[in-house]
Scaffold this motif. Structure first.
Motif, PDB file in Angstrom:
ATOM      1  N   LYS A 187       0.822  -1.204   0.000  1.00  0.00           N
ATOM      2  CA  LYS A 187       0.000   0.000   0.000  1.00  0.00           C
ATOM      3  C   LYS A 187       0.855   1.253   0.000  1.00  0.00           C
ATOM      4  O   LYS A 187       0.593   2.208  -0.748  1.00  0.00           O
ATOM      5  CB  LYS A 187      -0.924   0.005   1.218  1.00  0.00           C
ATOM      6  CG  LYS A 187      -1.838   1.219   1.277  1.00  0.00           C
ATOM      7  CD  LYS A 187      -2.768   1.145   2.480  1.00  0.00           C
ATOM      8  CE  LYS A 187      -3.705   2.347   2.533  1.00  0.00           C
ATOM      9  NZ  LYS A 187      -4.642   2.256   3.690  1.00  0.00           N
ATOM     10  N   LEU A 188       1.910   1.263   0.823  1.00  0.00           N
ATOM     11  CA  LEU A 188       2.768   2.443   0.904  1.00  0.00           C
ATOM     12  C   LEU A 188       3.548   2.651  -0.387  1.00  0.00           C
ATOM     13  O   LEU A 188       3.668   3.776  -0.876  1.00  0.00           O
ATOM     14  CB  LEU A 188       3.720   2.314   2.093  1.00  0.00           C
ATOM     15  CG  LEU A 188       3.068   2.441   3.474  1.00  0.00           C
ATOM     16  CD1 LEU A 188       4.074   2.112   4.572  1.00  0.00           C
ATOM     17  CD2 LEU A 188       2.482   3.836   3.686  1.00  0.00           C
ATOM     18  N   MET A 189       4.068   1.574  -0.966  1.00  0.00           N
ATOM     19  CA  MET A 189       4.821   1.749  -2.202  1.00  0.00           C
ATOM     20  C   MET A 189       3.898   2.105  -3.357  1.00  0.00           C
ATOM     21  O   MET A 189       4.269   2.903  -4.230  1.00  0.00           O
ATOM     22  CB  MET A 189       5.640   0.500  -2.531  1.00  0.00           C
ATOM     23  CG  MET A 189       6.493   0.655  -3.789  1.00  0.00           C
ATOM     24  SD  MET A 189       7.617   2.084  -3.727  1.00  0.00           S
ATOM     25  CE  MET A 189       9.159   1.286  -3.282  1.00  0.00           C
ATOM     26  N   ARG A 190       2.698   1.554  -3.378  1.00  0.00           N
ATOM     27  CA  ARG A 190       1.749   1.953  -4.416  1.00  0.00           C
ATOM     28  C   ARG A 190       1.448   3.449  -4.327  1.00  0.00           C
ATOM     29  O   ARG A 190       1.322   4.136  -5.344  1.00  0.00           O
ATOM     30  CB  ARG A 190       0.460   1.140  -4.288  1.00  0.00           C
ATOM     31  CG  ARG A 190       0.589  -0.291  -4.787  1.00  0.00           C
ATOM     32  CD  ARG A 190      -0.710  -1.051  -4.644  1.00  0.00           C
ATOM     33  NE  ARG A 190      -0.568  -2.405  -5.158  1.00  0.00           N
ATOM     34  CZ  ARG A 190      -0.930  -3.509  -4.501  1.00  0.00           C
ATOM     35  NH1 ARG A 190      -1.482  -3.411  -3.305  1.00  0.00           N
ATOM     36  NH2 ARG A 190      -0.754  -4.700  -5.031  1.00  0.00           N
ATOM     37  N   LYS A 191       1.320   3.951  -3.107  1.00  0.00           N
ATOM     38  CA  LYS A 191       1.106   5.386  -2.916  1.00  0.00           C
ATOM     39  C   LYS A 191       2.267   6.181  -3.481  1.00  0.00           C
ATOM     40  O   LYS A 191       2.071   7.196  -4.175  1.00  0.00           O
ATOM     41  CB  LYS A 191       0.919   5.677  -1.422  1.00  0.00           C
ATOM     42  CG  LYS A 191       0.679   7.145  -1.072  1.00  0.00           C
ATOM     43  CD  LYS A 191       1.933   7.854  -0.572  1.00  0.00           C
ATOM     44  CE  LYS A 191       2.429   7.293   0.738  1.00  0.00           C
ATOM     45  NZ  LYS A 191       3.595   8.059   1.259  1.00  0.00           N
ATOM     46  N   ASP A 192       3.500   5.727  -3.224  1.00  0.00           N
ATOM     47  CA  ASP A 192       4.670   6.438  -3.723  1.00  0.00           C
ATOM     48  C   ASP A 192       4.780   6.369  -5.242  1.00  0.00           C
ATOM     49  O   ASP A 192       5.191   7.335  -5.897  1.00  0.00           O
ATOM     50  CB  ASP A 192       5.946   5.867  -3.070  1.00  0.00           C
ATOM     51  CG  ASP A 192       6.012   6.143  -1.581  1.00  0.00           C
ATOM     52  OD1 ASP A 192       5.192   6.949  -1.096  1.00  0.00           O
ATOM     53  OD2 ASP A 192       6.867   5.552  -0.907  1.00  0.00           O
ATOM     54  N   VAL A 193       4.408   5.235  -5.814  1.00  0.00           N
ATOM     55  CA  VAL A 193       4.427   5.103  -7.275  1.00  0.00           C
ATOM     56  C   VAL A 193       3.393   6.036  -7.898  1.00  0.00           C
ATOM     57  O   VAL A 193       3.641   6.669  -8.945  1.00  0.00           O
ATOM     58  CB  VAL A 193       4.181   3.638  -7.693  1.00  0.00           C
ATOM     59  CG1 VAL A 193       3.954   3.531  -9.202  1.00  0.00           C
ATOM     60  CG2 VAL A 193       5.378   2.766  -7.289  1.00  0.00           C
ATOM     61  N   ARG A 194       2.239   6.170  -7.258  1.00  0.00           N
ATOM     62  CA  ARG A 194       1.232   7.119  -7.761  1.00  0.00           C
ATOM     63  C   ARG A 194       1.746   8.560  -7.669  1.00  0.00           C
ATOM     64  O   ARG A 194       1.491   9.380  -8.561  1.00  0.00           O
ATOM     65  CB  ARG A 194      -0.070   6.971  -6.991  1.00  0.00           C
ATOM     66  CG  ARG A 194      -0.870   5.715  -7.339  1.00  0.00           C
ATOM     67  CD  ARG A 194      -2.280   5.777  -6.803  1.00  0.00           C
ATOM     68  NE  ARG A 194      -2.306   5.786  -5.344  1.00  0.00           N
ATOM     69  CZ  ARG A 194      -2.356   4.684  -4.599  1.00  0.00           C
ATOM     70  NH1 ARG A 194      -2.377   3.479  -5.162  1.00  0.00           N
ATOM     71  NH2 ARG A 194      -2.397   4.771  -3.290  1.00  0.00           N
ATOM     72  N   LEU A 195       2.468   8.864  -6.591  1.00  0.00           N
ATOM     73  CA  LEU A 195       3.063  10.200  -6.476  1.00  0.00           C
ATOM     74  C   LEU A 195       4.044  10.446  -7.622  1.00  0.00           C
ATOM     75  O   LEU A 195       4.089  11.540  -8.195  1.00  0.00           O
ATOM     76  CB  LEU A 195       3.779  10.346  -5.127  1.00  0.00           C
ATOM     77  CG  LEU A 195       2.897  10.554  -3.903  1.00  0.00           C
ATOM     78  CD1 LEU A 195       3.733  10.446  -2.620  1.00  0.00           C
ATOM     79  CD2 LEU A 195       2.181  11.898  -3.949  1.00  0.00           C
ATOM     80  N   ALA A 196       4.833   9.419  -7.963  1.00  0.00           N
ATOM     81  CA  ALA A 196       5.771   9.552  -9.087  1.00  0.00           C
ATOM     82  C   ALA A 196       5.018   9.772 -10.391  1.00  0.00           C
ATOM     83  O   ALA A 196       5.401  10.610 -11.217  1.00  0.00           O
ATOM     84  CB  ALA A 196       6.652   8.307  -9.186  1.00  0.00           C
ATOM     85  N   ARG A 197       3.942   9.024 -10.580  1.00  0.00           N
ATOM     86  CA  ARG A 197       3.090   9.211 -11.773  1.00  0.00           C
ATOM     87  C   ARG A 197       2.597  10.655 -11.860  1.00  0.00           C
ATOM     88  O   ARG A 197       2.616  11.274 -12.925  1.00  0.00           O
ATOM     89  CB  ARG A 197       1.917   8.242 -11.693  1.00  0.00           C
ATOM     90  CG  ARG A 197       0.890   8.374 -12.807  1.00  0.00           C
ATOM     91  CD  ARG A 197      -0.432   7.772 -12.385  1.00  0.00           C
ATOM     92  NE  ARG A 197      -1.017   8.476 -11.248  1.00  0.00           N
ATOM     93  CZ  ARG A 197      -1.998   7.986 -10.474  1.00  0.00           C
ATOM     94  NH1 ARG A 197      -2.498   6.785 -10.726  1.00  0.00           N
ATOM     95  NH2 ARG A 197      -2.469   8.699  -9.463  1.00  0.00           N
TER      96      ARG A 197
END
Length: 288
Positions: free
Chosen positions: A232-242
């Motif tokens: 969940k935390l890494m998915r959040k960070d990947v969305r921030l990168a997007r």
């Protein structure tokens, strides 16, 4: 100097322990925590409200899950914040949020430093975090003793927001390297190579990364998958990168493929699983 910590999850709790070990008085707030560090006596105080820390502390560290939570907490602290207070935000947040809350705090004479961290709960607990900082040189120098207690290496990368931008970039690379590392192992297996030998060989050459040197041996090939950082935390960070890529008006093919890989994993890997489980999308046998 008394240091407050808002957010006493795995990271905040570890930083609190490192600060106590370094001799600081520490105050904490987390609505999910009723008691901790009882053995530290008066050196540690748990406050029921976040804004209560403003009157009691010279420096406050934020260790929160999202940018939205940061904004909510800052909004609740504004009326209580005193001039001269310094807030160190270790949350992996959006740089635009950092700029907004910094302006609100500056109007009250409160300094803000964005200071996202790397290394996970184990590094937080041993005072050996990596940190990238955004903010003024004077503000950062003023809290150097606090930073010394919780970091092993830190880099001042620019003004407010720069630290959070670079942290998102770093985590996007980590997300990409997990997928690429798994694909490298899969290709090696196709030619009869043992996964351990693939990783050992890569780590002796120019293809190595933090993921192949640390994540694969420690959490993936061992089968432990207990890094303390979730999907969940890494998915959040990947969305921030997007979002950063879109806001910059860039078309980055490899980053785009990384975003897609993590988005595609949502149906197969639950949010609560360790983030290294992403390799299961490539290496199902090794991820079981």
């Amino acid at each position: 100097m008394k240091v407050g910590i808002i957010g006493l999850g795995a990271m905040g709790r570890g930083m609190a322990g490192s600060l106590l070990e370094a001799g600081f008085q520490v105050a904490g707030h987390d609505p999910a925590v009723s008691e901790m560090f009882a053995d530290k006596g008066e050196a540690f105080a748990l406050f029921p409200k976040a804004f209560d820390l403003c009157a009691d502390c010279d420096t406050i560290i934020l260790s929160l899950p999202t940018a939205a939570v940061v904004e909510t907490v800052i909004d609740g602290m504004l009326n209580a914040a005193k001039a001269g207070l310094v807030i160190i935000d270790t949350t992996t947040s959006h740089p635009d949020t950092s700029v907004r809350v910094s302006a609100l705090l500056a109007a009250r004479g409160v300094a803000y430093i964005d200071a996202p961290v790397s290394g996970g709960p184990s590094a937080a607990a041993t005072g050996s975090l990596g940190m990238v900082l955004g903010g003024s040189e004077d503000d950062i120098s003023g809290v150097a003793p606090v930073l010394d207690a919780i970091t092993r290496i830190r880099t001042h990368v620019g003004g407010v927001g720069a630290g959070h931008a670079l942290k998102i970039i770093n985590n996007a690379l980590c997300a990409a390297n997990l997928v690429l590392g798994a694909e490298a192992v899969r290709l090696g297996q196709a030619y009869g190579l043992d996964p351990q030998n693939v990783i050992t060989g890569v780590n002796s050459g120019s293809g190595r990364s933090g993921v192949t040197e640390v994540n694969f041996p420690r959490w993936i090939l061992s089968g432990d998958f207990d890094s303390g950082f979730t999907m969940k935390l890494m998915r959040k960070d990947v969305r921030l990168a997007r979002d950063l890529i879109a806001e910059a008006g860039l078309s980055l093919d490899m980053m785009g493929a990384t975003v897609a890989a993590w988005e595609d994993s949502e149906t197969a890997i639950a949010d609560g699983e360790d983030f290294n489980r992403i390799v299961a999308t490539v290496l199902e046998d090794e991820a079981k």
